[in-house]
Design a protein around this motif. Sequence first.
Motif, PDB file in Angstrom:
ATOM      1  N   LEU A   5     118.483 -16.846  51.711  1.00  0.00           N
ATOM      2  CA  LEU A   5     118.426 -15.760  52.390  1.00  0.00           C
ATOM      3  C   LEU A   5     119.313 -15.158  53.367  1.00  0.00           C
ATOM      4  O   LEU A   5     119.968 -13.979  53.384  1.00  0.00           O
ATOM      5  N   PHE A   6     119.915 -16.193  54.080  1.00  0.00           N
ATOM      6  CA  PHE A   6     120.909 -15.935  55.225  1.00  0.00           C
ATOM      7  C   PHE A   6     122.362 -15.620  54.310  1.00  0.00           C
ATOM      8  O   PHE A   6     123.046 -14.871  54.826  1.00  0.00           O
ATOM      9  N   ILE A   9     121.947 -11.834  53.504  1.00  0.00           N
ATOM     10  CA  ILE A   9     121.891 -11.081  54.740  1.00  0.00           C
ATOM     11  C   ILE A   9     123.347 -11.049  55.091  1.00  0.00           C
ATOM     12  O   ILE A   9     124.009 -10.092  55.185  1.00  0.00           O
ATOM     13  N   PHE A  28     122.443 -10.986  63.697  1.00  0.00           N
ATOM     14  CA  PHE A  28     121.487  -9.955  63.422  1.00  0.00           C
ATOM     15  C   PHE A  28     120.490 -10.451  64.336  1.00  0.00           C
ATOM     16  O   PHE A  28     120.058 -11.577  64.543  1.00  0.00           O
ATOM     17  N   ARG A  29     119.570  -9.305  64.367  1.00  0.00           N
ATOM     18  CA  ARG A  29     118.236  -9.329  65.221  1.00  0.00           C
ATOM     19  C   ARG A  29     117.196 -10.351  64.282  1.00  0.00           C
ATOM     20  O   ARG A  29     116.984 -10.188  63.085  1.00  0.00           O
ATOM     21  N   ASP A  30     116.463 -11.143  65.164  1.00  0.00           N
ATOM     22  CA  ASP A  30     115.345 -11.956  64.366  1.00  0.00           C
ATOM     23  C   ASP A  30     114.414 -11.043  64.208  1.00  0.00           C
ATOM     24  O   ASP A  30     114.176  -9.955  64.966  1.00  0.00           O
ATOM     25  N   ILE A  31     113.580 -11.040  63.002  1.00  0.00           N
ATOM     26  CA  ILE A  31     112.451 -10.131  62.703  1.00  0.00           C
ATOM     27  C   ILE A  31     111.337 -10.422  63.404  1.00  0.00           C
ATOM     28  O   ILE A  31     110.439  -9.761  63.632  1.00  0.00           O
ATOM     29  N   GLU A  32     111.148 -11.545  63.811  1.00  0.00           N
ATOM     30  CA  GLU A  32     110.059 -12.011  64.896  1.00  0.00           C
ATOM     31  C   GLU A  32     110.656 -12.289  66.181  1.00  0.00           C
ATOM     32  O   GLU A  32     110.664 -13.623  66.393  1.00  0.00           O
ATOM     33  N   HIS A  38     116.618 -11.452  71.039  1.00  0.00           N
ATOM     34  CA  HIS A  38     116.557 -12.860  70.127  1.00  0.00           C
ATOM     35  C   HIS A  38     117.766 -12.295  69.023  1.00  0.00           C
ATOM     36  O   HIS A  38     117.133 -11.679  67.636  1.00  0.00           O
ATOM     37  N   LEU A  40     120.197 -13.801  65.753  1.00  0.00           N
ATOM     38  CA  LEU A  40     120.588 -15.101  64.966  1.00  0.00           C
ATOM     39  C   LEU A  40     122.003 -14.976  64.703  1.00  0.00           C
ATOM     40  O   LEU A  40     122.396 -13.903  64.215  1.00  0.00           O
ATOM     41  N   ASN A  85     117.473 -25.240  65.413  1.00  0.00           N
ATOM     42  CA  ASN A  85     116.520 -25.943  64.678  1.00  0.00           C
ATOM     43  C   ASN A  85     117.136 -26.654  63.638  1.00  0.00           C
ATOM     44  O   ASN A  85     117.720 -26.022  62.929  1.00  0.00           O
ATOM     45  N   GLN A  92     113.037 -25.661  61.817  1.00  0.00           N
ATOM     46  CA  GLN A  92     113.794 -24.880  60.874  1.00  0.00           C
ATOM     47  C   GLN A  92     112.998 -24.628  59.620  1.00  0.00           C
ATOM     48  O   GLN A  92     112.468 -25.457  59.045  1.00  0.00           O
ATOM     49  N   SER A  93     113.124 -23.245  59.401  1.00  0.00           N
ATOM     50  CA  SER A  93     112.517 -22.610  58.032  1.00  0.00           C
ATOM     51  C   SER A  93     113.542 -22.083  57.226  1.00  0.00           C
ATOM     52  O   SER A  93     113.204 -21.959  56.106  1.00  0.00           O
ATOM     53  N   VAL A  94     114.821 -21.744  57.618  1.00  0.00           N
ATOM     54  CA  VAL A  94     115.694 -21.432  56.569  1.00  0.00           C
ATOM     55  C   VAL A  94     116.932 -22.414  56.893  1.00  0.00           C
ATOM     56  O   VAL A  94     117.440 -22.603  57.744  1.00  0.00           O
ATOM     57  N   HIS A 100     119.975 -19.523  67.106  1.00  0.00           N
ATOM     58  CA  HIS A 100     119.014 -18.559  67.860  1.00  0.00           C
ATOM     59  C   HIS A 100     119.646 -18.293  69.263  1.00  0.00           C
ATOM     60  O   HIS A 100     119.690 -19.264  70.184  1.00  0.00           O
TER      61      HIS A 100
HETATM   62  P1  AMP Z   1     114.235 -21.337  61.959  1.00  0.00           P
HETATM   63  O1  AMP Z   1     112.867 -21.173  61.926  1.00  0.00           O
HETATM   64  O2  AMP Z   1     114.933 -21.900  63.209  1.00  0.00           O
HETATM   65  O3  AMP Z   1     114.948 -21.768  60.561  1.00  0.00           O
HETATM   66  O4  AMP Z   1     114.549 -19.744  62.128  1.00  0.00           O
HETATM   67  C1  AMP Z   1     114.579 -18.816  61.067  1.00  0.00           C
HETATM   68  C2  AMP Z   1     114.671 -17.551  61.692  1.00  0.00           C
HETATM   69  O5  AMP Z   1     114.718 -16.390  60.820  1.00  0.00           O
HETATM   70  C3  AMP Z   1     112.803 -17.235  62.380  1.00  0.00           C
HETATM   71  O6  AMP Z   1     113.160 -17.003  63.699  1.00  0.00           O
HETATM   72  C4  AMP Z   1     112.478 -15.911  61.554  1.00  0.00           C
HETATM   73  O7  AMP Z   1     111.643 -15.106  62.252  1.00  0.00           O
HETATM   74  C5  AMP Z   1     113.992 -15.295  61.042  1.00  0.00           C
HETATM   75  N1  AMP Z   1     114.073 -14.365  59.779  1.00  0.00           N
HETATM   76  C6  AMP Z   1     113.369 -14.850  58.741  1.00  0.00           C
HETATM   77  N2  AMP Z   1     113.610 -14.025  57.825  1.00  0.00           N
HETATM   78  C7  AMP Z   1     114.494 -12.935  58.385  1.00  0.00           C
HETATM   79  C8  AMP Z   1     114.993 -11.781  58.195  1.00  0.00           C
HETATM   80  N3  AMP Z   1     115.003 -11.398  56.990  1.00  0.00           N
HETATM   81  N4  AMP Z   1     115.786 -10.849  59.010  1.00  0.00           N
HETATM   82  C9  AMP Z   1     116.142 -11.592  60.442  1.00  0.00           C
HETATM   83  N5  AMP Z   1     115.482 -12.772  60.695  1.00  0.00           N
HETATM   84  C10 AMP Z   1     114.606 -13.444  59.872  1.00  0.00           C
END
Ligand code: AMP
Length: 112
Positions: A5-6, A9, A28-32, A38, A40, A85, A92-94, A100
Amino acid sequence: MSDCLFCRIAAGDIPADVVARTDNVVAFRDIEPKAPVHVLVVPIAHVANVTEAAAQIPDVLAEMVAVAQRVADAEADGEFRLIFNTGPTAGQSVFHAHAHVLGGAELKWENA
Ligand code: AMP
């Protein structure tokens, strides 16, 4: 990596609200968002996490911190929290290294 994903982007293949860019780093701005500011900050080169960034692209990691400071200077009076993370248990999800940058309010630890 085409399935990252990143990476997508950073390449401009997926839209994002980009606030800063250098030859090596994009922010870029975090979507949540978890704070008023916030953002990234990610290296354009694919590494999985901050540990790999430190080992493989230390100059770019330093540049990520400098870009984080620039974002905070522009949006949060120069003060910010920087979180990497690292691993699923840590949130960490990405799995493309990212910092952050959180700021714009008095942050509690729950914000982390
Ligand atoms: P982490 O959980 O530390 O891996 O952070 C991943 C972050 O990426 C989370 O805070 C998500 O909200 C953010 N994120 C996921 N998809 C996108 C996106 N398409 N654009 C911007 N931020 C995103």
